[in-house]
Design a protein around this motif. Structure first.
Motif, PDB file in Angstrom:
ATOM      1  N   ARG A  90       5.265  23.914   0.171  1.00  0.00           N
ATOM      2  CA  ARG A  90       5.739  24.227  -1.178  1.00  0.00           C
ATOM      3  C   ARG A  90       6.608  23.117  -1.769  1.00  0.00           C
ATOM      4  O   ARG A  90       6.986  23.177  -2.941  1.00  0.00           O
ATOM      5  N   VAL A  91       6.935  22.132  -0.961  1.00  0.00           N
ATOM      6  CA  VAL A  91       7.794  21.038  -1.424  1.00  0.00           C
ATOM      7  C   VAL A  91       6.977  19.747  -1.400  1.00  0.00           C
ATOM      8  O   VAL A  91       6.559  19.280  -0.338  1.00  0.00           O
ATOM      9  N   ILE A  92       6.747  19.167  -2.568  1.00  0.00           N
ATOM     10  CA  ILE A  92       5.838  18.040  -2.726  1.00  0.00           C
ATOM     11  C   ILE A  92       6.625  16.799  -3.154  1.00  0.00           C
ATOM     12  O   ILE A  92       7.387  16.858  -4.131  1.00  0.00           O
ATOM     13  N   THR A  93       6.459  15.707  -2.445  1.00  0.00           N
ATOM     14  CA  THR A  93       7.114  14.463  -2.842  1.00  0.00           C
ATOM     15  C   THR A  93       6.316  13.789  -3.953  1.00  0.00           C
ATOM     16  O   THR A  93       5.161  13.411  -3.761  1.00  0.00           O
ATOM     17  N   ILE A  94       6.921  13.674  -5.118  1.00  0.00           N
ATOM     18  CA  ILE A  94       6.346  12.911  -6.229  1.00  0.00           C
ATOM     19  C   ILE A  94       7.462  11.997  -6.740  1.00  0.00           C
ATOM     20  O   ILE A  94       8.418  12.468  -7.355  1.00  0.00           O
ATOM     21  N   PRO A  95       7.387  10.715  -6.468  1.00  0.00           N
ATOM     22  CA  PRO A  95       8.491   9.813  -6.822  1.00  0.00           C
ATOM     23  C   PRO A  95       8.615   9.615  -8.322  1.00  0.00           C
ATOM     24  O   PRO A  95       7.739  10.021  -9.104  1.00  0.00           O
ATOM     25  N   ASN A  96       9.698   8.995  -8.728  1.00  0.00           N
ATOM     26  CA  ASN A  96       9.914   8.669 -10.131  1.00  0.00           C
ATOM     27  C   ASN A  96       9.026   7.496 -10.541  1.00  0.00           C
ATOM     28  O   ASN A  96       8.553   6.720  -9.705  1.00  0.00           O
ATOM     29  N   GLY A  97       8.842   7.362 -11.834  1.00  0.00           N
ATOM     30  CA  GLY A  97       8.193   6.185 -12.394  1.00  0.00           C
ATOM     31  C   GLY A  97       9.148   5.496 -13.349  1.00  0.00           C
ATOM     32  O   GLY A  97      10.290   5.929 -13.518  1.00  0.00           O
ATOM     33  N   TYR A  98       8.689   4.432 -13.974  1.00  0.00           N
ATOM     34  CA  TYR A  98       9.552   3.705 -14.915  1.00  0.00           C
ATOM     35  C   TYR A  98       8.700   3.212 -16.077  1.00  0.00           C
ATOM     36  O   TYR A  98       7.462   3.230 -16.025  1.00  0.00           O
ATOM     37  N   ASP A 267       9.300 -17.031  -4.933  1.00  0.00           N
ATOM     38  CA  ASP A 267       8.221 -16.605  -5.827  1.00  0.00           C
ATOM     39  C   ASP A 267       7.355 -15.533  -5.171  1.00  0.00           C
ATOM     40  O   ASP A 267       6.937 -14.569  -5.824  1.00  0.00           O
ATOM     41  N   LEU A 268       7.078 -15.676  -3.899  1.00  0.00           N
ATOM     42  CA  LEU A 268       6.282 -14.680  -3.181  1.00  0.00           C
ATOM     43  C   LEU A 268       7.014 -13.338  -3.116  1.00  0.00           C
ATOM     44  O   LEU A 268       6.396 -12.274  -3.240  1.00  0.00           O
ATOM     45  N   LEU A 269       8.323 -13.407  -2.911  1.00  0.00           N
ATOM     46  CA  LEU A 269       9.116 -12.173  -2.871  1.00  0.00           C
ATOM     47  C   LEU A 269       9.093 -11.471  -4.232  1.00  0.00           C
ATOM     48  O   LEU A 269       8.970 -10.241  -4.303  1.00  0.00           O
ATOM     49  N   CYS A 270       9.191 -12.252  -5.288  1.00  0.00           N
ATOM     50  CA  CYS A 270       9.134 -11.677  -6.636  1.00  0.00           C
ATOM     51  C   CYS A 270       7.777 -11.023  -6.899  1.00  0.00           C
ATOM     52  O   CYS A 270       7.695  -9.942  -7.486  1.00  0.00           O
ATOM     53  N   GLU A 271       6.713 -11.676  -6.463  1.00  0.00           N
ATOM     54  CA  GLU A 271       5.366 -11.111  -6.632  1.00  0.00           C
ATOM     55  C   GLU A 271       5.233  -9.796  -5.878  1.00  0.00           C
ATOM     56  O   GLU A 271       4.633  -8.834  -6.380  1.00  0.00           O
ATOM     57  N   GLU A 272       5.775  -9.759  -4.664  1.00  0.00           N
ATOM     58  CA  GLU A 272       5.717  -8.522  -3.880  1.00  0.00           C
ATOM     59  C   GLU A 272       6.493  -7.405  -4.557  1.00  0.00           C
ATOM     60  O   GLU A 272       6.033  -6.254  -4.622  1.00  0.00           O
ATOM     61  N   ALA A 273       7.680  -7.728  -5.083  1.00  0.00           N
ATOM     62  CA  ALA A 273       8.488  -6.720  -5.776  1.00  0.00           C
ATOM     63  C   ALA A 273       7.729  -6.141  -6.963  1.00  0.00           C
ATOM     64  O   ALA A 273       7.705  -4.921  -7.178  1.00  0.00           O
ATOM     65  N   LEU A 274       7.080  -7.006  -7.742  1.00  0.00           N
ATOM     66  CA  LEU A 274       6.336  -6.550  -8.910  1.00  0.00           C
ATOM     67  C   LEU A 274       5.130  -5.699  -8.501  1.00  0.00           C
ATOM     68  O   LEU A 274       4.860  -4.658  -9.114  1.00  0.00           O
ATOM     69  N   THR A 275       4.428  -6.112  -7.474  1.00  0.00           N
ATOM     70  CA  THR A 275       3.254  -5.367  -7.004  1.00  0.00           C
ATOM     71  C   THR A 275       3.643  -3.954  -6.575  1.00  0.00           C
ATOM     72  O   THR A 275       2.972  -2.970  -6.921  1.00  0.00           O
ATOM     73  N   VAL A 276       4.729  -3.835  -5.821  1.00  0.00           N
ATOM     74  CA  VAL A 276       5.181  -2.521  -5.368  1.00  0.00           C
ATOM     75  C   VAL A 276       5.632  -1.682  -6.559  1.00  0.00           C
ATOM     76  O   VAL A 276       5.293  -0.500  -6.671  1.00  0.00           O
ATOM     77  N   ALA A 277       6.379  -2.261  -7.477  1.00  0.00           N
ATOM     78  CA  ALA A 277       6.894  -1.508  -8.624  1.00  0.00           C
ATOM     79  C   ALA A 277       5.765  -0.919  -9.453  1.00  0.00           C
ATOM     80  O   ALA A 277       5.854   0.226  -9.911  1.00  0.00           O
ATOM     81  N   ARG A 279       3.102   0.354  -8.715  1.00  0.00           N
ATOM     82  CA  ARG A 279       2.500   1.573  -8.177  1.00  0.00           C
ATOM     83  C   ARG A 279       3.168   2.825  -8.751  1.00  0.00           C
ATOM     84  O   ARG A 279       2.606   3.912  -8.676  1.00  0.00           O
ATOM     85  N   TYR A 280       4.365   2.676  -9.319  1.00  0.00           N
ATOM     86  CA  TYR A 280       5.158   3.814  -9.774  1.00  0.00           C
ATOM     87  C   TYR A 280       5.050   3.966 -11.288  1.00  0.00           C
ATOM     88  O   TYR A 280       6.022   3.827 -12.014  1.00  0.00           O
ATOM     89  N   SER A 281       3.857   4.250 -11.739  1.00  0.00           N
ATOM     90  CA  SER A 281       3.625   4.368 -13.181  1.00  0.00           C
ATOM     91  C   SER A 281       3.788   5.811 -13.639  1.00  0.00           C
ATOM     92  O   SER A 281       3.647   6.758 -12.865  1.00  0.00           O
ATOM     93  N   TRP A 282       4.038   5.978 -14.927  1.00  0.00           N
ATOM     94  CA  TRP A 282       4.107   7.316 -15.508  1.00  0.00           C
ATOM     95  C   TRP A 282       2.741   8.007 -15.413  1.00  0.00           C
ATOM     96  O   TRP A 282       2.658   9.230 -15.253  1.00  0.00           O
ATOM     97  N   GLU A 283       1.654   7.229 -15.526  1.00  0.00           N
ATOM     98  CA  GLU A 283       0.313   7.809 -15.416  1.00  0.00           C
ATOM     99  C   GLU A 283       0.115   8.438 -14.040  1.00  0.00           C
ATOM    100  O   GLU A 283      -0.464   9.529 -13.914  1.00  0.00           O
TER     101      GLU A 283
END
Length: 305
Positions: A90-98, A267-277, A279-283
């Motif tokens: 009954r408890v579902i994890t749905i993270p926030n988006g931005y 630069d690689l770290l920045c790319e990874e941060a953006l790629t992960v972020a 995934r957290y879309s409002w859609e």
């Protein structure tokens, strides 16, 4: 009054399901009005349950009658299961988006934007953003202690973005700290915040407790790494570095590690941060929620049938 207003809105809108924010009092009102509901647990409501004994009976009833509870992180899900005695299904994890249209990488004239924001004197310093309530809960005192180490080794401007009393925080810090290169900008409009994240080298969120940590996600959405504490939902997605709370030396060391990265590694770290972020879309949030709305509607039809 709240019940009267809610009844008016529900009669006018006639929803199939009501989504309530926080496991608290509103859920109870919706139940009394005869509507099925889903509640979103945010962590602050679980803290309220622990601290306010007067509300516990009402909150347990609200949680028990919810069709589902959406938890904003696995950490919050475990809190909900522990406190309210619910079954895991009954408890579902749905993270926030931005807001991905606002918080995104931008091509900016650094000097010009800093001038426009009244920060031209910071042009030659790397910028570190902190966005959140200026409070001990967000670890601002630990950050100022870490700043004493950072400024000795790699001067950088620390931009404090959020409402609160920074002077009071400073009065309560027991150990050595530094206000060198600290710029307190207070509450910041979202568009300005996105600009500052884009100009920054990294962002930092040294919270003592955190249900999710959307401020970290917004910085990552601008393609910037985040140094955060290993608490709550932050541990699930933060890219840049995780440290333990209450550890100024560890926090400083991780911030300095990012500041000193070779350009290619950074630069690689920045790319990874953006790629992960991204995934957290409002859609994504809408699609996840709709599945459970439909399941709850179907359950209620079967009960009535």
């Amino acid at each position: 009054y709240m019940k009267q207003e809610l009844r008016r809105l529900l009669v006018e809108f006639r929803p199939d399901v009501v989504e309530c924010q926080h496991v608290w009092a509103l859920d109870r009102v919706v139940h009394e009005l005869g509507y099925p509901y889903i509640t979103v647990a945010h962590h602050s409501d679980q803290l309220g349950f622990l601290y306010d004994e007067r509300m516990r009976g009402l909150v347990l009833e609200s949680a028990g009658k919810a069709g589902y509870i959406f938890a904003i992180s696995d950490y919050v899900k475990q809190e909900v299961l522990r406190l309210y005695g619910l079954t895991p299904e009954r408890v579902i994890t749905i993270p926030n988006g931005y807001n991905q249209q606002l918080f995104q990488p931008l091509r900016l004239n650094r000097r010009l934007v800093l001038e426009q924001l009244g920060l031209a004197h910071l042009e030659h310093l790397p910028l570190i953003t902190f966005c959140g309530k200026v409070s001990k809960t967000k670890g601002i005192d630990v950050l100022l202690q870490a700043n004493a180490i950072i400024q000795r080794q790699h001067p950088a401007a620390l931009l404090i973005l959020g409402s609160g009393d920074l002077t009071q925080i400073c009065r309560e810090i027991s150990g050595p700290y530094s206000m060198e290169n600290v710029i307190y900008l207070g509450h910041c409009p979202q568009k300005e915040l996105a600009l500052l994240h884009n100009l920054a080298t990294l962002s930092v969120l040294p919270s003592r407790t955190e249900g999710f940590g959307i401020a970290a996600l917004e910085a990552m959405g601008c393609g910037k790494p985040i140094v955060a504490t290993r608490v709550g939902g932050l541990a699930d997605f933060a890219v840049g570095g995780l440290v333990e709370p209450e550890d100024p030396a560890g926090l400083a060391a991780q911030i300095l590690a990012v500041l000193r990265l070779p350009a290619r590694d950074y630069d690689l770290l920045c790319e990874e941060a953006l790629t992960v972020a991204r995934r957290y879309s409002w859609e994504m949030l809408v699609e996840c929620r709709l599945r459970y709305y439909e399941m709850l509607i179907e359950k209620n039809k079967k009960k009535k049938g």
